[in-house]
Design an enzyme around this catalytic site. Structure first.
Site, PDB file in Angstrom:
ATOM      1  N   ARG A  85       0.862  -1.193   0.000  1.00  0.00           N
ATOM      2  CA  ARG A  85       0.000   0.000   0.000  1.00  0.00           C
ATOM      3  C   ARG A  85       0.897   1.242   0.000  1.00  0.00           C
ATOM      4  O   ARG A  85       1.778   1.362   0.855  1.00  0.00           O
ATOM      5  CB  ARG A  85      -0.882  -0.036   1.246  1.00  0.00           C
ATOM      6  CG  ARG A  85      -1.990   0.978   1.243  1.00  0.00           C
ATOM      7  CD  ARG A  85      -2.834   0.830   2.507  1.00  0.00           C
ATOM      8  NE  ARG A  85      -3.710  -0.320   2.508  1.00  0.00           N
ATOM      9  CZ  ARG A  85      -4.311  -0.806   3.601  1.00  0.00           C
ATOM     10  NH1 ARG A  85      -4.124  -0.227   4.770  1.00  0.00           N
ATOM     11  NH2 ARG A  85      -5.095  -1.848   3.525  1.00  0.00           N
ATOM     12  N   ARG A 131      -2.036   6.483   9.840  1.00  0.00           N
ATOM     13  CA  ARG A 131      -2.087   5.942   8.463  1.00  0.00           C
ATOM     14  C   ARG A 131      -2.227   7.058   7.428  1.00  0.00           C
ATOM     15  O   ARG A 131      -2.257   8.234   7.766  1.00  0.00           O
ATOM     16  CB  ARG A 131      -3.295   5.010   8.350  1.00  0.00           C
ATOM     17  CG  ARG A 131      -3.272   3.822   9.292  1.00  0.00           C
ATOM     18  CD  ARG A 131      -2.343   2.764   8.771  1.00  0.00           C
ATOM     19  NE  ARG A 131      -2.482   1.523   9.516  1.00  0.00           N
ATOM     20  CZ  ARG A 131      -3.257   0.480   9.147  1.00  0.00           C
ATOM     21  NH1 ARG A 131      -4.008   0.552   8.065  1.00  0.00           N
ATOM     22  NH2 ARG A 131      -3.283  -0.619   9.870  1.00  0.00           N
ATOM     23  N   LYS A 185      -3.975   0.819  14.831  1.00  0.00           N
ATOM     24  CA  LYS A 185      -3.954   1.797  13.736  1.00  0.00           C
ATOM     25  C   LYS A 185      -4.637   3.102  14.159  1.00  0.00           C
ATOM     26  O   LYS A 185      -5.493   3.104  15.073  1.00  0.00           O
ATOM     27  CB  LYS A 185      -4.643   1.218  12.507  1.00  0.00           C
ATOM     28  CG  LYS A 185      -6.057   0.735  12.770  1.00  0.00           C
ATOM     29  CD  LYS A 185      -6.744   0.220  11.512  1.00  0.00           C
ATOM     30  CE  LYS A 185      -6.219  -1.093  11.032  1.00  0.00           C
ATOM     31  NZ  LYS A 185      -7.068  -1.721   9.989  1.00  0.00           N
ATOM     32  N   LYS A 245      -6.238   6.781  12.321  1.00  0.00           N
ATOM     33  CA  LYS A 245      -6.575   7.360  11.020  1.00  0.00           C
ATOM     34  C   LYS A 245      -7.016   8.815  11.154  1.00  0.00           C
ATOM     35  O   LYS A 245      -7.845   9.130  12.003  1.00  0.00           O
ATOM     36  CB  LYS A 245      -7.689   6.540  10.377  1.00  0.00           C
ATOM     37  CG  LYS A 245      -7.256   5.093  10.145  1.00  0.00           C
ATOM     38  CD  LYS A 245      -8.320   4.277   9.482  1.00  0.00           C
ATOM     39  CE  LYS A 245      -7.776   2.907   9.115  1.00  0.00           C
ATOM     40  NZ  LYS A 245      -8.812   2.053   8.494  1.00  0.00           N
ATOM     41  N   CYS A 283     -15.017  -3.353  -0.771  1.00  0.00           N
ATOM     42  CA  CYS A 283     -13.642  -3.629  -0.366  1.00  0.00           C
ATOM     43  C   CYS A 283     -13.070  -4.685  -1.303  1.00  0.00           C
ATOM     44  O   CYS A 283     -13.778  -5.259  -2.123  1.00  0.00           O
ATOM     45  CB  CYS A 283     -13.609  -4.110   1.078  1.00  0.00           C
ATOM     46  SG  CYS A 283     -14.275  -5.775   1.280  1.00  0.00           S
ATOM     47  N   CYS A 311      -7.630 -10.924   0.302  1.00  0.00           N
ATOM     48  CA  CYS A 311      -7.740 -10.556   1.712  1.00  0.00           C
ATOM     49  C   CYS A 311      -7.876 -11.796   2.592  1.00  0.00           C
ATOM     50  O   CYS A 311      -8.830 -12.571   2.452  1.00  0.00           O
ATOM     51  CB  CYS A 311      -8.938  -9.628   1.939  1.00  0.00           C
ATOM     52  SG  CYS A 311      -9.079  -9.196   3.683  1.00  0.00           S
ATOM     53  N   CYS A 322     -16.265  -8.727   5.145  1.00  0.00           N
ATOM     54  CA  CYS A 322     -16.250  -9.068   6.575  1.00  0.00           C
ATOM     55  C   CYS A 322     -16.609  -7.814   7.363  1.00  0.00           C
ATOM     56  O   CYS A 322     -16.707  -6.728   6.786  1.00  0.00           O
ATOM     57  CB  CYS A 322     -14.878  -9.637   6.986  1.00  0.00           C
ATOM     58  SG  CYS A 322     -13.669  -8.388   7.435  1.00  0.00           S
ATOM     59  N   CYS A 380     -13.982  -2.052   5.690  1.00  0.00           N
ATOM     60  CA  CYS A 380     -13.020  -1.316   4.849  1.00  0.00           C
ATOM     61  C   CYS A 380     -13.673  -0.424   3.795  1.00  0.00           C
ATOM     62  O   CYS A 380     -13.063   0.543   3.353  1.00  0.00           O
ATOM     63  CB  CYS A 380     -12.056  -2.292   4.198  1.00  0.00           C
ATOM     64  SG  CYS A 380     -11.073  -3.207   5.407  1.00  0.00           S
TER      65      CYS A 380
END
Ligand code: SRM
Ligand code: SF4
Length: 573
Positions: A79, A148, A212, A214, A433, A439, A478, A482
């Site tokens: 990424r 991020r 994480k 954001k 996503c 994934c 899931c 995302c």
């Protein structure tokens, strides 16, 4: 039992991995050099995330490879770090070439305004990262327990202060980068400092963040960055044509786990107003408060949203004010009236054009009859402005002159792509996503089923006269969220192969989460269940009423939904 007798919970395994990693090095060099496997160790995989890398395997091949007694088809996802989603034509050309040479040839635009490469073999990691480095791109902190990719409004020239907001987003992104030289040593061949001068991470510390983190910057009236889903948000307040400052938001986050009520999506709280000069001080105070108080014992409870939910906003504000030395004042008035990207040509105040290009799921590839990757490469060869990746997985070409407008139109027309923006309102607003096959967390399909799912809904919408109505549908494989499905008016969240939880009633502009309507439906059942709702919406909606609002007023407050036994076929009228 007294408080004293409660045994404190031990830190999660990741905390030990970070602490022992010597500032994100671990034994990555050794693992990457190991030719006997396409994988790296699980500990190193956790560290590789801080370098923007995830070890994955092609899940479509798992069973066959297992039967053949072979190793999984391991490859990496990389990424890119791209604050505010901006990239130059030269950078575009290099990324395009690298995708062909060392990755799966497609490029994927993400919901946080950056690129992902998939299918990168271990031996190709250095060539990829070094290739990106030639155009000053990297993947540092694109993943991992750090700040991020910082989001910022991409769509050019919507407001005279857009550049200022972008500059502040970029400044915070730079400020919050890890200081470790591990990335440069491991991937770019800088001299090893391990064993030499001790390093330090003045802001993060040796164990970085609990999870994480954001950040997003929004510029009303557009909520294109979905500001209330961010751990930390800055809503620009423009007064008398000038950037007066920002309303700060904290504690948004979308992930949950099915069946675990302790996990939940949460919209951010408004913390207060600050002038532009206090952005870095306040951002650092928010981040370090989370660093010190976030739950390091349970990664499912480690995001800022839980720290704030557990300790309260008043406590949090006090802590941020104490650390930053900034007194936050009362929230200023703002209004979000849109979230979608503009599509097609838009004339800017400075006389240049920008072009909003719809890209379903952000996937850029060459498919029969749809040579988008080739077309964008040709555009990059003549484009004089920049490319802007949007939070809705689309692309804006900015800074286009009159002469180049005609040339870009020519490229799109020659490749049969001139009509990409003439899609239904549902398609233009859909997000998905990545999910399968790359994934590792996907429980169900997402990107791969989206075209078929949209086609089913589109028949229905056309018949109901709603072709051009903007309805947001978001699907994920899931519950991690995302594609921000809990903020889609129709949210489908994977729970098992072809089984999804159906959420309805979110606010179109990202101000209200959807509600769980049915815990488990197949996609056909979801279409069947929504067929009467969409038909009713066409005839019963109030003037200007959005689909999410309509659902909240009708189906969500009426009797519980029953899943039809046989999906009815939509009837064209
Ligand atoms: Fe995500 C994990 C893809 C945006 C919440 N996400 C993953 C991984 C890396 C799977 C993994 O850990 O093994 C996925 C890689 C799939 C693949 O094959 O490429 C993945 N996430 C994505 C992207 C590419 C979705 C897309 O199709 O565009 C987005 C990349 C963003 C970026 O450029 O940085 C992406 N992920 C999001 C968002 C939306 C956002 O940030 O605006 C969320 C929800 C917001 C939030 O964080 O609360 C999100 N991803 C997660 C989570 C749950 C985090 C949590 O709080 O529990 C995971 C799992 C985890 O971290 O353990 C995850
Ligand atoms: Fe993977 Fe789940 Fe994120 Fe989709 S929502 S990319 S399935 S982690």
């Amino acid at each position: 039992m007294t408080n004293e007798s409660v045994t404190p919970r031990p830190p999660s395994a990741n905390e030990g991995i970070k602490a022992a990693s010597h500032f994100l090095r671990g034994t990555l060099v050794r693992d990457v050099a190991d030719p006997t496997t396409g994988a790296i160790s699980e500990d190193n995989n956790q560290l590789a995330k801080f370098h923007g890398l995830y070890l994955q395997d092609d899940r479509d091949q798992r069973i066959a490879l297992k039967r053949a007694g072979q190793e999984k088809a391991f490859a990496f996802m990389l990424r890119v770090r791209l604050p505010g989603g901006r990239c130059t034509p030269r950078q575009w050309l290099v990324l395009d070439r690298l995708a062909d040479q060392v990755a799966s040839p497609s490029l994927r635009l993400t919901t946080r305004q950056t690129f992902q490469f998939h299918g990168v073999l271990k031996a190709s990691l250095r060539p990829l990262i070094q290739g990106m480095h030639t155009v000053l791109l990297d993947s540092i902190a694109a993943c991992g327990d750090v700040n991020r990719n910082v989001m910022a409004p991409p769509n050019p020239e919507r407001s005279p202060v857009l550049q200022q907001v972008y500059d502040q987003a970029r400044a915070w992104s730079d400020y919050a980068l890890p200081k470790s030289r591990a990335y440069h040593e491991i991937w770019l061949g800088d001299e090893l400092v391990a064993g030499g001068e001790p390093e330090s991470e003045p802001m993060y510390g040796a164990t970085y963040l609990p999870r994480k983190f954001k950040t997003g910057f929004a510029l009303p009236p557009s909520n294109d960055v979905d500001i209330f889903s961010q751990d930390l948000g800055f809503i620009a307040i423009v007064e008398d044509g000038r950037l007066a400052g920002y309303n700060v938001t904290v504690g948004g986050g979308l992930s949950m786990s099915h069946g675990n009520e302790k996990t939940y999506p949460r919209l951010a709280d408004l913390l207060g107003f600050i002038p532009p000069s206090d952005v870095i001080a306040v951002a650092e105070a928010v981040l370090t408060t989370q660093r010190d108080f976030g739950d390091r014992t349970d990664r499912k409870h480690a995001r800022l949203k839980y720290t704030i939910a557990d300790r309260g906003l008043t406590w949090f504000r006090g802590e941020v004010e104490r650390r930053s030395g900034v007194r936050l004042s009362g929230v200023r008035r703002f209004e979000f009236t849109t979230i979608e990207d503009p599509h097609g040509w838009q004339l800017c105040a400075d006389g240049t054009w920008f072009y909003g290009l719809h890209l379903l799921s952000g996937r850029i590839k060459d498919a029969p009859g749809w040579p988008m990757k080739t077309a964008l490469r040709e555009i990059a060869e003549i484009h004089e402005g920049d490319f802007r990746l949007t939070p809705s997985q689309n692309l804006s070409l900015s800074g286009v002159s009159d002469a180049n407008k005609a040339r870009i139109e020519g490229v799109l027309a020659r490749h049969g792509l001139a009509g990409e923006n003439r899609q239904t309102g549902l398609r233009l607003n859909a997000l998905s996503c990545v999910a399968l096959p790359t994934c590792g967390l996907a429980l169900a399909e997402s990107e791969r089923v989206l075209p078929e799912l949209l086609a089913k809904f589109e028949t229905l919408l056309e018949a109901a006269g709603l072709r051009d109505d903007a309805i947001s549908l978001r699907i994920t494989g899931c519950p991690n969220g995302c594609a921000r499905p809990y903020l889609g008016e129709i949210g489908l969240v994977g729970r098992a192969p072809n089984k999804y939880a159906l959420y309805l009633g979110a606010d179109y502009n990202g101000l209200r989460l959807g509600r769980l309507h049915v815990p488990s439906v197949s996609l056909d059942e979801a279409v069947a269940l929504l067929t009467p709702v969409i038909r009713r919406y066409a005839v019963e909606r109030w003037a200007g009423e959005r689909f999410g609002d309509f659902c909240l007023r009708t189906v969500l407050t009426e009797k519980p939904a029953a899943v039809p036994a046989t999906p009815p076929t939509p009837v064209a009228t």
